[in-house]
Design a protein around this motif. Structure first.
Motif, PDB file in Angstrom:
ATOM      1  N   ALA A  22       6.350  23.919  35.159  1.00  0.00           N
ATOM      2  CA  ALA A  22       5.701  22.386  36.874  1.00  0.00           C
ATOM      3  C   ALA A  22       6.041  20.956  37.132  1.00  0.00           C
ATOM      4  O   ALA A  22       5.767  20.955  38.290  1.00  0.00           O
ATOM      5  CB  ALA A  22       4.033  22.576  35.903  1.00  0.00           C
ATOM      6  N   ALA A  23       6.683  20.444  35.935  1.00  0.00           N
ATOM      7  CA  ALA A  23       6.958  19.265  35.757  1.00  0.00           C
ATOM      8  C   ALA A  23       8.772  19.364  36.712  1.00  0.00           C
ATOM      9  O   ALA A  23       8.039  18.545  37.624  1.00  0.00           O
ATOM     10  CB  ALA A  23       7.240  18.396  34.748  1.00  0.00           C
ATOM     11  N   VAL A  24       8.958  20.245  37.402  1.00  0.00           N
ATOM     12  CA  VAL A  24      10.492  20.357  37.838  1.00  0.00           C
ATOM     13  C   VAL A  24      10.113  21.587  39.388  1.00  0.00           C
ATOM     14  O   VAL A  24      11.215  21.545  39.497  1.00  0.00           O
ATOM     15  CB  VAL A  24      11.391  21.232  36.923  1.00  0.00           C
ATOM     16  CG1 VAL A  24      11.524  19.666  35.757  1.00  0.00           C
ATOM     17  CG2 VAL A  24      11.654  21.513  36.095  1.00  0.00           C
ATOM     18  N   VAL A  48      13.351  14.939  33.254  1.00  0.00           N
ATOM     19  CA  VAL A  48      11.743  15.266  32.548  1.00  0.00           C
ATOM     20  C   VAL A  48      11.870  15.343  31.576  1.00  0.00           C
ATOM     21  O   VAL A  48      10.810  14.639  31.175  1.00  0.00           O
ATOM     22  CB  VAL A  48      11.659  16.380  33.478  1.00  0.00           C
ATOM     23  CG1 VAL A  48      10.129  17.286  32.681  1.00  0.00           C
ATOM     24  CG2 VAL A  48      10.893  16.388  34.455  1.00  0.00           C
ATOM     25  N   LEU A  49      12.876  16.030  30.577  1.00  0.00           N
ATOM     26  CA  LEU A  49      13.210  16.328  29.237  1.00  0.00           C
ATOM     27  C   LEU A  49      13.405  14.506  28.590  1.00  0.00           C
ATOM     28  O   LEU A  49      13.715  14.758  27.728  1.00  0.00           O
ATOM     29  CB  LEU A  49      13.923  16.682  28.704  1.00  0.00           C
ATOM     30  CG  LEU A  49      13.842  18.463  29.033  1.00  0.00           C
ATOM     31  CD1 LEU A  49      14.834  20.068  29.430  1.00  0.00           C
ATOM     32  CD2 LEU A  49      12.727  18.953  28.790  1.00  0.00           C
ATOM     33  N   GLY A  50      14.371  13.632  29.206  1.00  0.00           N
ATOM     34  CA  GLY A  50      14.462  12.128  28.749  1.00  0.00           C
ATOM     35  C   GLY A  50      15.781  12.500  27.901  1.00  0.00           C
ATOM     36  O   GLY A  50      16.008  11.888  27.397  1.00  0.00           O
ATOM     37  N   VAL A  51      16.537  13.146  28.339  1.00  0.00           N
ATOM     38  CA  VAL A  51      18.588  13.105  28.170  1.00  0.00           C
ATOM     39  C   VAL A  51      19.434  12.751  28.906  1.00  0.00           C
ATOM     40  O   VAL A  51      18.770  13.357  30.843  1.00  0.00           O
ATOM     41  CB  VAL A  51      18.306  14.961  27.391  1.00  0.00           C
ATOM     42  CG1 VAL A  51      17.235  15.318  26.449  1.00  0.00           C
ATOM     43  CG2 VAL A  51      18.037  15.716  28.861  1.00  0.00           C
ATOM     44  N   SER A  52      20.124  13.040  28.989  1.00  0.00           N
ATOM     45  CA  SER A  52      21.719  13.188  29.790  1.00  0.00           C
ATOM     46  C   SER A  52      21.304  14.557  30.774  1.00  0.00           C
ATOM     47  O   SER A  52      21.607  15.617  29.785  1.00  0.00           O
ATOM     48  CB  SER A  52      22.584  12.689  29.209  1.00  0.00           C
ATOM     49  OG  SER A  52      23.051  13.075  28.210  1.00  0.00           O
TER      50      SER A  52
END
Length: 107
Positions: A35-37, A65-69
């Motif tokens: 849903a976020a992406v 969204v995941l807070g990663v690179s």
């Protein structure tokens, strides 16, 4: 099945594992990540299993969204077996994405 196809399959399976791990670490369900992406739960599931390929423009959205690179989601290095079967254009795109991700985290 040609070796190049096997190598691409390995790449996407490894990418899917990285995505699954990052999603789990973020405490998100497949449905909430989708849903976020802008994807549905089935697409997230299929991407995590290496059955569905991701469009390159979706990669930075997932990472944000995941807070990663972006680099955290990609297989370890451009010269690993997971990347061996990819075309030169695909390798160049992955290298550019990694470089952009590194530059963003250094800023």
């Amino acid at each position: 099945m040609p070796a190049d196809h096997d190598d691409a399959d390995r790449f996407y399976k490894e990418f899917g594992k990285h995505l699954h791990d990052a999603r789990s670490n973020a405490g998100l369900s497949q449905e909430s990540l989708g849903a976020a992406v802008g994807l549905n739960r089935t697409s997230i599931s299929n991407i995590e299993k290496g059955r569905q390929r991701l469009l390159v423009h979706q990669l930075p959205v997932l990472a944000r969204v995941l807070g990663v690179s972006v680099g955290d989601l990609l297989p370890a290095a451009p010269n690993t077996d997971a990347l061996r079967g990819l075309s030169g254009v695909d390798r160049d795109a992955i290298a550019a994405i990694r470089q952009a991700g590194s530059a963003a985290t250094e800023s």
